[in-house]
Design a protein around this motif. Sequence first.
Motif, mmCIF file in Angstrom:
data_model
loop_
_atom_site.group_PDB
_atom_site.id
_atom_site.type_symbol
_atom_site.label_atom_id
_atom_site.label_comp_id
_atom_site.label_asym_id
_atom_site.label_seq_id
_atom_site.Cartn_x
_atom_site.Cartn_y
_atom_site.Cartn_z
ATOM 1 N N ALA A 1 -23.843 -19.359 24.301
ATOM 2 C CA ALA A 1 -25.308 -20.638 24.022
ATOM 3 C C ALA A 1 -26.827 -19.438 24.842
ATOM 4 O O ALA A 1 -27.863 -19.705 23.734
ATOM 5 N N ALA B 1 -38.147 -19.060 19.751
ATOM 6 C CA ALA B 1 -38.976 -20.088 19.271
ATOM 7 C C ALA B 1 -39.592 -20.979 21.001
ATOM 8 O O ALA B 1 -40.365 -21.851 20.440
ATOM 9 N N VAL C 1 -41.845 -28.134 24.612
ATOM 10 C CA VAL C 1 -40.598 -28.285 24.353
ATOM 11 C C VAL C 1 -40.329 -28.668 25.907
ATOM 12 O O VAL C 1 -39.443 -29.480 26.400
ATOM 13 N N PHE D 1 -29.889 -18.510 22.534
ATOM 14 C CA PHE D 1 -31.154 -19.031 22.606
ATOM 15 C C PHE D 1 -31.733 -17.394 23.137
ATOM 16 O O PHE D 1 -32.675 -17.170 22.311
ATOM 17 N N TYR E 1 -36.712 -30.417 18.874
ATOM 18 C CA TYR E 1 -36.448 -31.532 19.287
ATOM 19 C C TYR E 1 -37.428 -32.242 19.708
ATOM 20 O O TYR E 1 -38.778 -31.193 20.440
ATOM 21 N N ASP E 2 -38.001 -32.852 19.314
ATOM 22 C CA ASP E 2 -39.215 -33.552 19.314
ATOM 23 C C ASP E 2 -40.142 -34.433 20.568
ATOM 24 O O ASP E 2 -41.015 -34.889 20.656
ATOM 25 N N GLY E 3 -38.359 -34.843 21.359
ATOM 26 C CA GLY E 3 -39.227 -35.923 22.620
ATOM 27 C C GLY E 3 -39.249 -37.153 21.911
ATOM 28 O O GLY E 3 -38.989 -37.990 23.035
ATOM 29 N N ALA F 1 -36.321 -34.638 30.958
ATOM 30 C CA ALA F 1 -34.977 -35.196 30.550
ATOM 31 C C ALA F 1 -34.174 -34.843 31.600
ATOM 32 O O ALA F 1 -33.542 -36.048 32.098
ATOM 33 N N ALA G 1 -29.218 -24.534 21.463
ATOM 34 C CA ALA G 1 -29.806 -23.595 21.880
ATOM 35 C C ALA G 1 -30.726 -22.921 20.911
ATOM 36 O O ALA G 1 -32.375 -22.955 21.107
ATOM 37 N N ARG G 2 -29.801 -23.452 19.595
ATOM 38 C CA ARG G 2 -31.201 -22.935 18.903
ATOM 39 C C ARG G 2 -31.563 -23.079 18.028
ATOM 40 O O ARG G 2 -32.668 -23.163 17.510
ATOM 41 N N ASP H 1 -40.429 -30.897 28.207
ATOM 42 C CA ASP H 1 -39.720 -32.197 27.784
ATOM 43 C C ASP H 1 -38.639 -32.603 28.063
ATOM 44 O O ASP H 1 -37.528 -32.718 28.452
ATOM 45 N N ASP I 1 -32.726 -16.268 19.381
ATOM 46 C CA ASP I 1 -33.245 -17.491 18.168
ATOM 47 C C ASP I 1 -34.457 -18.362 19.549
ATOM 48 O O ASP I 1 -35.346 -18.148 19.325
ATOM 49 N N GLY I 2 -33.761 -19.026 20.114
ATOM 50 C CA GLY I 2 -34.340 -20.175 20.561
ATOM 51 C C GLY I 2 -35.795 -19.014 21.602
ATOM 52 O O GLY I 2 -36.425 -20.189 22.024
ATOM 53 N N ILE J 1 -33.247 -26.006 19.852
ATOM 54 C CA ILE J 1 -33.867 -26.605 20.591
ATOM 55 C C ILE J 1 -35.029 -26.916 20.372
ATOM 56 O O ILE J 1 -36.366 -27.489 20.621
ATOM 57 N N ARG J 2 -36.072 -25.654 19.756
ATOM 58 C CA ARG J 2 -37.344 -26.134 18.662
ATOM 59 C C ARG J 2 -37.766 -27.652 17.862
ATOM 60 O O ARG J 2 -38.308 -27.916 18.248
ATOM 61 N N PHE K 1 -33.416 -36.652 25.618
ATOM 62 C CA PHE K 1 -33.034 -35.111 25.813
ATOM 63 C C PHE K 1 -31.280 -34.728 25.951
ATOM 64 O O PHE K 1 -30.866 -34.552 24.455
#
Lengths: 319, 182
Positions: free
Chosen positions: A64, A75, A82, A68, B33-35, A89, B27-28, A85, A71-72, B30-31, B39
């Motif tokens: 993971a 992003a 994000v 990440f 995820y809009d809240g 959470a 992980a890929r 958020d 890509d992540g 997560i962008r 979560f």
Amino acid sequence: MTPDQRDELASALLDGVLPADQADAARRDAAVVARLAELEAARELLRSVPPPEPTARVRALAAAKAAFDEDGGAAIAAAPGVVRDVRDALLPGRPPAPVADVTHHRRARRSGTRWLGAAAAAILVLVGVVSLAVVGGGGSHEDEAATTAAPNDVAESADDSAGTEAEASEQGGAAPGAGDRSLGAPGAPVDMGDLGTFSSAAALVARVEAVRDREAASRTADAPASSPEPSDGAASEGADDSGSQTTIAELSALSLCPASGWPPALRDAAAIRLHGRATVDGTEVDVWVVEPVRDDGDGRDRVVALDETCAAVVDQPVP
Amino acid sequence: LWRLCRRVVGNDADAQDALQEALIAIARGIRRYDGRAAFTTWSYRVATNACLDELRKRRRRPLPDPIGSGPAFAAGEPGHSAGADLLDRAGVRSSAGHAGHDPGVEAVADRVDVDAALAQLPHDFRLAVVLRDLCDLDYAEIGRVLDIPPGTVRSRIARARAHLADLLGNPTPSPDRPTASP
């Protein structure tokens, strides 16, 4: 009551979703209560999950993280909201931190860990001094140099980012030790927060002027109620002994542009009064209001705005 | 997420694969995820999809004969379970009584029982009860994860629990295999 109805009632009772009167009625029914016990028992069995094998867990997390990083990470850097958020959470109850973006967040974190490095360095210096005293109170210059150099090494290895910033500061041409130089005003400069979006540098300067004047008026109004403060110049000089000064290195951690890239007006300022963020013509900048060095110009405060490439979007006296 | 994957797919190896896929997807993605949902709810939704993918993959490959998936249990015969079968095979349980009773083996037997019982539930029912009883999501959250109304969630959970209780509760318990009921 059919068996299905009984099961639904017992299940709802187990979940606590029945209104009080219905729940009371259900608890008076022996068949429902017996079924509830069976459902509870089954739930307990369901909940007893064996833990994952450690190697499998590590492998999954590593995969993971790699994803990440591929890509992540990019992003998230593009969508800083994000981070907030997800943090909210995962850590409910924490007050929302004023994180402007990921870069800022990371630098703030570096700042925290740098204190650990500094504390470790201080302890090592102390231990070294005591050791020298115990050994005989003497020694060659080389020995002393080695002893005092060691903490720096430790501090750098304890926090790569702090080390990188310190090195960058020196490479940037600042005077030796400039990263540790204390600035005039005790504590951090007053945070102006997000000043907003401006179409031109002149509009930003006008806004900064208004904020600075309001801040100065506020300070004047507060002065009698708090500890008496000397005039600005005296405050700058006297604060050097207060022990709570802010160093350039610390301020660098707040900034989009590290201290190594600061222009002389900011790097050599007698004091940094205000700091904020703004967007000028689509570019995010750090905004600093500084007290110039004594013999520099007309003594008026300067506003310096730097973008993340350390280009000076604004560098001029405040009117 | 592990607990969810483990219970939904029913064995360690597939659960490990599903968990890894879920973490990578989180992980890929997560962008995206809009809240709007918590979560954790979003994560469970991603993991649920990973588990369903894993189950689909498994359908395409031959399965080894699981312990205790004999015809009696597969038919849901009351009073006999995969765990009991395991105990019988291991020789831990004698027909006479408590001889050889071992809590460790009993725990393994219970685990096998739960896996086998869950395997008999349709995926939708399995997911609903696992999300409720293991992940502690409420009906509305489960509804969002599974894209079904809360009322449907409630009835699926009730039916799934009833089925599990019937299979795990040993309606005709043998004296040496106490039920987990109080």
